[in-house]
Design an enzyme around this catalytic site. Structure first.
Site, PDB file in Angstrom:
ATOM      1  N   GLU A 459      51.665  38.857  40.369  1.00 13.17           N
ATOM      2  CA  GLU A 459      51.590  39.584  41.810  1.00 13.17           C
ATOM      3  C   GLU A 459      52.068  38.582  42.756  1.00 13.17           C
ATOM      4  O   GLU A 459      53.456  38.683  43.123  1.00 13.17           O
ATOM      5  CB  GLU A 459      50.183  39.693  41.990  1.00 13.17           C
ATOM      6  CG  GLU A 459      50.043  40.844  43.129  1.00 13.17           C
ATOM      7  CD  GLU A 459      48.513  41.456  43.174  1.00 13.17           C
ATOM      8  OE1 GLU A 459      48.309  42.120  44.231  1.00 13.17           O
ATOM      9  OE2 GLU A 459      47.819  41.215  41.987  1.00 13.17           O
ATOM     10  N   TRP A 520      45.829  47.684  56.067  1.00  9.22           N
ATOM     11  CA  TRP A 520      47.053  47.153  55.411  1.00  9.22           C
ATOM     12  C   TRP A 520      48.113  47.514  56.487  1.00  9.22           C
ATOM     13  O   TRP A 520      48.971  46.396  57.041  1.00  9.22           O
ATOM     14  CB  TRP A 520      47.184  47.758  54.160  1.00  9.22           C
ATOM     15  CG  TRP A 520      46.422  47.159  53.209  1.00  9.22           C
ATOM     16  CD1 TRP A 520      47.126  46.375  52.376  1.00  9.22           C
ATOM     17  CD2 TRP A 520      45.218  46.855  52.894  1.00  9.22           C
ATOM     18  NE1 TRP A 520      46.025  45.855  51.315  1.00  9.22           N
ATOM     19  CE2 TRP A 520      44.842  46.267  51.665  1.00  9.22           C
ATOM     20  CE3 TRP A 520      43.964  47.668  53.616  1.00  9.22           C
ATOM     21  CZ2 TRP A 520      43.418  45.796  51.418  1.00  9.22           C
ATOM     22  CZ3 TRP A 520      42.762  47.312  53.266  1.00  9.22           C
ATOM     23  CH2 TRP A 520      42.581  46.406  52.227  1.00  9.22           C
ATOM     24  N   GLU A 733      38.900  35.350  45.409  1.00 12.19           N
ATOM     25  CA  GLU A 733      39.299  36.668  45.918  1.00 12.19           C
ATOM     26  C   GLU A 733      38.108  37.782  45.632  1.00 12.19           C
ATOM     27  O   GLU A 733      38.108  38.457  46.604  1.00 12.19           O
ATOM     28  CB  GLU A 733      40.484  37.261  44.546  1.00 12.19           C
ATOM     29  CG  GLU A 733      40.966  38.785  45.081  1.00 12.19           C
ATOM     30  CD  GLU A 733      41.981  39.288  43.977  1.00 12.19           C
ATOM     31  OE1 GLU A 733      42.760  40.069  44.358  1.00 12.19           O
ATOM     32  OE2 GLU A 733      42.118  38.696  43.072  1.00 12.19           O
ATOM     33  N   HIS A 754      42.488  32.718  47.122  1.00 12.90           N
ATOM     34  CA  HIS A 754      42.778  33.872  47.758  1.00 12.90           C
ATOM     35  C   HIS A 754      42.376  34.123  49.221  1.00 12.90           C
ATOM     36  O   HIS A 754      41.000  34.260  49.418  1.00 12.90           O
ATOM     37  CB  HIS A 754      42.361  35.155  46.855  1.00 12.90           C
ATOM     38  CG  HIS A 754      42.749  36.428  47.396  1.00 12.90           C
ATOM     39  ND1 HIS A 754      42.431  37.269  48.323  1.00 12.90           N
ATOM     40  CD2 HIS A 754      43.596  37.334  46.459  1.00 12.90           C
ATOM     41  CE1 HIS A 754      43.151  38.327  48.137  1.00 12.90           C
ATOM     42  NE2 HIS A 754      43.722  38.471  47.073  1.00 12.90           N
TER      43      HIS A 754
END
Length: 938
Positions: A459, A520, A733, A754
């Site tokens: 990723e 986002w 994360e 993360h």
């Protein structure tokens, strides 16, 4: 004859966001300077800026201004390759005269226009295809006469490692980095004068797949941007006789295969040390590439920023040879091996954690994260094994094909964008300090050319939601102004015609058309605004304003005339700890509530940006849009009492911090309800990506900072300190990326590096230490520490654009001691705990020693009071756990939550039946605890 000014001469001028003026990519770079010291009351009123060009001509401009950050260039625009020096001196309103001139700051522009390039992209004709060894393109330059200056302008389609006469041109890694290649391809200029010699000079460019042609994403896609690697290099050489010659990549260059047999960012690199550097060479093809997309850098490159030696070399239960570096890092392993047979394969595998004593590779998903080396023969020689075209996220490495006797040393080479650290935090709780260290380390590892989500699996992308919530923390810890300015330019370039913002930037997943996910996509508005607030950069607002407006118009269109954004795909409060491992979007908070709240926020930000830019029509329009969406939020989600229809901590945190509740009564109720939800969870975190940056601020706003501290200092799972108790060295994360039994979370999306959930560090800086910007760039500083919990001291330092600001407080013998440092050019508003009056101070060091304001205590009357008393709560939980009534504090809190208003005296009778039948001894112990209860600080 005037007396000299007591004001210290300014520090050398900075250009834009760069510490150095070399290779600057602007014809009119903005200028900043700092004044180390000045008399009390000094306020800059005028500056003189002096430009000396290469010919020695001097131009001086006076500007009557109090500004010293990102001041407009007062001289005529520069041309490409211009060389000059800039000095500054300042004068104050006090009439004390001019300071001394600063030391001259050297400036040299790079190529400012596509027409400055005579070189062309060249690509190997047959070697270096997909699946083949990495190619090298090579050219020879003949030089005669003394070289006084040489500049190499270079970039690549793919990664490049460039050398001249066998010496690397630069210490940057993974160049040219990752941008939206179709729109923006970064190049850099290097001073290579010292690398050249009389006669033949060989330039070699090793090309790697990188982001351009390597694997990207979890679907196995590769060559997203193109199938051919290529180099663009232009060497400009000035001789002592005044002649300037230019050489560039063209059809005369050749190509051959290198000893790098395979390279991929996810899978690693395979290198054959037996490679013959004099192998056959083939012609190159000249590609017809658009040079108009070439852009100079606005931030620093990726470099090796640290080296971490191995702390342990040991065997796993299965007998594998493992290395522990004792911290989770991003980069690669440098292994020094003595001897070995020709063709002997040495393998280095990487992972962030161990599981049952073996390398925990499941979180890598399909990423191999493996580097292989084929040794050359040499029984007595030492081979240095390290890659150059990949990177890994790891704390542990597994070595095979080599035994301990052959190993000379093992070192982790740490890679990151070379951002200057500008912020620090410390306090009296070692675990909180470790938490903060982990936040900074996660930022370092994931700020690798783009702000990535994680560094280890298949990723490693620039997820917009992650940086949107983390930008305030990032901008305190490191000078990420140029770094994020570059990323925002990619965001605008990738933005779709309807204003939609991709989930990741650069858009490597090529998601759905018209993606619009709250929190986002709001990176388009929030990140520019944070850069303005923290670095006083109105220029980034001007550059991004169309992008900011397009995103807000897009989501306003989805909301419709009533301002309610409902329906459609949303990430929501991503990774709410209540969500199952396989469904991280299944949060407690209504995604429509999250979406509508973000519409309000983005509209307000655009309105404020328009005001800064003097765009009154847009300011009015987006102010009205924010009001419409705010009304929709209240109408749809808020009851008349202030209770939210979606009774979740993140919902209340959003409503309180973003001021979405219409009346004081509703705000008061929401604050009380949020506090009770936090109590009911036993001070375990109950928020995901959206709520986590807000929850401690919301409790503080609600007048419950002691509960924010209880939340911060909780060590059970989920909490910020749970990973610390598990030995974490970076932010995870998931709240439970590793379970208490040492096994890895069963979800397929698990990282141990993360930064997103580390966004709480911004609250540590602003509220716990008490250092916050009150005006853009910290020109006015808000000093308002709110002590709490068990902390007896806290401190924060930050290199503002004006200089160092610092706050440090401690409690001692009933006294509260506060030290504040304010740089020249800034002022501070200081609030002492317990005082209703603020103090205004100018630059310099300030100290207060006052009697500590002791919080008023309230008697223990209700079950809520029992929970609010740390001593009582710990005693209650201890009894419940020791006697088997409950597994942990969260179970206790959940069971008694419906009875918060019950009398405390009822607790002994209330608790055992709720949990499980208990002997009379337990009841007696509970009665004793309540009887001996101290008052509860409020």
């Amino acid at each position: 004859m005037p007396y000299p000014s007591p004001t210290a001469r300014p520090e050398p001028v900075r250009f834009e966001h760069a510490a150095s003026g070399f290779g600057i990519g602007s014809a009119s770079p903005r200028l900043s300077w700092r004044i180390p010291s000045a008399p009390e009351g000094f306020v800059q009123s005028a500056v003189e800026l002096e430009l000396t060009d290469e010919a020695g001509d001097v131009v001086t401009e006076r500007v009557d201004t109090s500004e010293q950050v990102l001041v407009a260039w007062p001289f005529p625009p520069l041309e490409s390759r211009a060389r000059a020096c800039v000095r500054v001196r300042v004068a104050g309103q006090d009439g004390s005269g001019w300071s001394d001139w600063s030391e001259p700051a050297a400036l040299e522009t790079t190529l400012l226009d596509a027409t400055d390039w005579s070189a062309r992209f060249v690509s190997p004709r047959t070697v270096g295809g997909i699946g083949q060894p990495a190619p090298i393109v090579r050219g020879t330059v003949e030089l005669h006469g003394e070289v006084v200056r040489a500049r190499l302008h270079i970039t690549a389609l793919g990664l490049h490692v460039t050398s001249i006469n066998g010496e690397r041109v630069t210490d940057e890694e993974l160049a040219p980095g990752w941008t939206s290649y179709a729109h923006r391809l970064r190049f850099r200029t290097h001073d290579v004068t010292a690398l050249l010699r009389e006669g033949a000079n060989t330039i070699e460019v090793l090309l790697g797949n990188g982001w351009y042609r390597g694997r990207l994403g979890w679907d196995g896609q590769r060559a997203l941007y193109g199938e051919r690697l290529a180099a663009l290099a232009q060497l400009e050489v000035a001789h002592a006789d005044g002649t300037v010659r230019t050489f560039g990549t063209d059809a005369t260059w050749g190509a051959r295969a290198s000893g790098v047999l395979a390279d991929d960012l996810y899978d690693g690199q395979t290198t054959d040390l037996r490679w013959d550097p004099d192998g056959p060479e083939e012609p190159v093809d000249v590609l017809d590439e658009d040079l108009g997309r070439l852009v100079p850098p606005s931030g620093p490159p990726v470099r090796a920023v640290a080296e971490v030696p191995a702390v342990a070399l040991f065997r796993s239960p299965s007998g594998r040879l493992l290395v522990d570096f004792e911290e989770n890092v991003v980069g690669w392993v440098r292994l020094r091996v003595r001897g070995g047979a020709a063709g002997q394969r040495v393998r280095v595998r990487h992972a962030e954690v161990l599981e049952r004593g073996e390398l925990g590779v499941r979180p890598l998903r399909s990423a191999e994260a493996t580097d292989d080396y084929l040794l050359a023969a040499g029984s007595n020689t030492v081979a240095v094994l390290e890659p150059s075209l990949t990177f890994h996220g790891f704390r542990y490495a597994e070595l095979s094909g080599v035994d301990e006797a052959q190993i000379e040393s093992v070192t982790a080479v740490v890679l990151s964008s070379d951002l200057a650290p500008i912020g620090s935090f410390e306090c009296s709780d070692p675990d909180v300090e470790t938490l903060h260290t982990n936040v900074a380390r996660s930022m370092r590892g994931n700020f690798l050319d783009v702000p990535t989500d994680c560094p280890q699996r298949d990723e490693r992308m620039g997820w917009t939601g992650d940086i949107q919530i983390f930008a305030p923390t990032a901008s305190f810890l490191a000078d990420c102004s140029g770094f994020l300015t570059s990323w925002l330019a990619d965001l605008a370039a990738e933005q779709q015609p309807d204003g939609s913002v991709p989930f990741v930037v650069p858009d490597a997943i090529r998601g759905p058309e018209g993606p619009a996910a709250a929190a986002w996509g709001d990176a388009a508005t929030v990140v520019p605004w944070v850069l303005y607030e923290r670095f006083a950069d109105a220029g980034v607002l001007a550059a991004q304003f169309d992008s900011m407006r397009a995103w807000t118009d897009r989501i306003a269109g989805l909301a419709g005339k009533d301002g309610l954004w409902a329906g459609g795909f949303q990430f929501g409060d991503w990774l709410d700890p209540a969500a199952p491992p396989e469904d991280p979007a299944a949060a407690r908070t209504d995604p429509d509530l999250v979406a509508t709240a973000h519409l309000v926020r983005s509209a307000e930000i655009v309105a404020r940006a328009a005001e800064v830019l003097g765009r009154d029509e847009e300011r009015s329009r987006y102010t009205d849009l924010a009001a419409t969406a705010r009304d929709a939020f209240a109408r749809e989600f808020v009851s008349p009492s202030g209770r939210l229809h979606n009774d979740a901590p993140t919902a209340y945190a959003i409503a309180l911090v973003w001021d979405l509740l219409p009346t004081p009564e509703q705000r008061a109720y929401a604050g009380r309800r949020l506090a009770d939800l936090v109590r009911s969870a036993g001070f375990r975190v109950a928020t995901g990506f959206v709520g986590t940056p807000l929850i401690t601020d919301a409790l503080t706003i609600a007048g419950e900072p002691h509960l924010a501290y209880r939340l911060l200092l909780e060590r059970g799972c989920p909490s910020w300190l749970y990973p610390v108790t598990m030995g974490a060295t970076t932010i995870w994360e998931r709240w439970d990326s590793m379970l208490p039994d040492g096994s890895i979370n069963p979800g397929q999306m698990t990282s141990f590096n993360h930064y997103a959930l580390g966004a709480v560090a911004d609250w540590l800086h602003r509220v716990v230490a008490g250092l916050a910007p009150a005006e853009p760039g910290y020109r006015r500083i808000l000093v308002r520490p709110i002590p709490g919990g068990w902390l007896t001291s806290a401190a924060a330092r930050h290199e503002t654009p004006y200089g160092q600001a610092a706050v440090a407080w401690r409690r001692s013998d009933g006294r509260f001691l506060l030290d504040v440092e304010v740089p020249v050019g800034a002022r501070a508003t200081v609030h002492l705990p317990g005082s209703a009056t603020a103090v205004e101070v100018g630059h310099g060091r300030h100290h207060w020693d006052v009697e500590e304001a002791v919080p008023q205590a309230r008697p223990v009357r209700t079950v809520r009071d029992v929970i609010d008393s740390p001593w009582l709560w710990d005693e209650l939980v201890s009894v419940a756990v020791e006697t088997g009534l409950a597994a942990d504090s969260a179970v206790v809190a959940g069971r008694i939550a419906p009875y918060l208003d019950a009398p405390a005296s009822a607790l002994p009778a209330l608790v055992p039946p709720l949990l499980r039948p208990a002997p009379d001894a337990v009841r007696a112990r509970l009665e004793q605890i309540v009887a001996e209860a101290p008052a509860v600080p409020s």
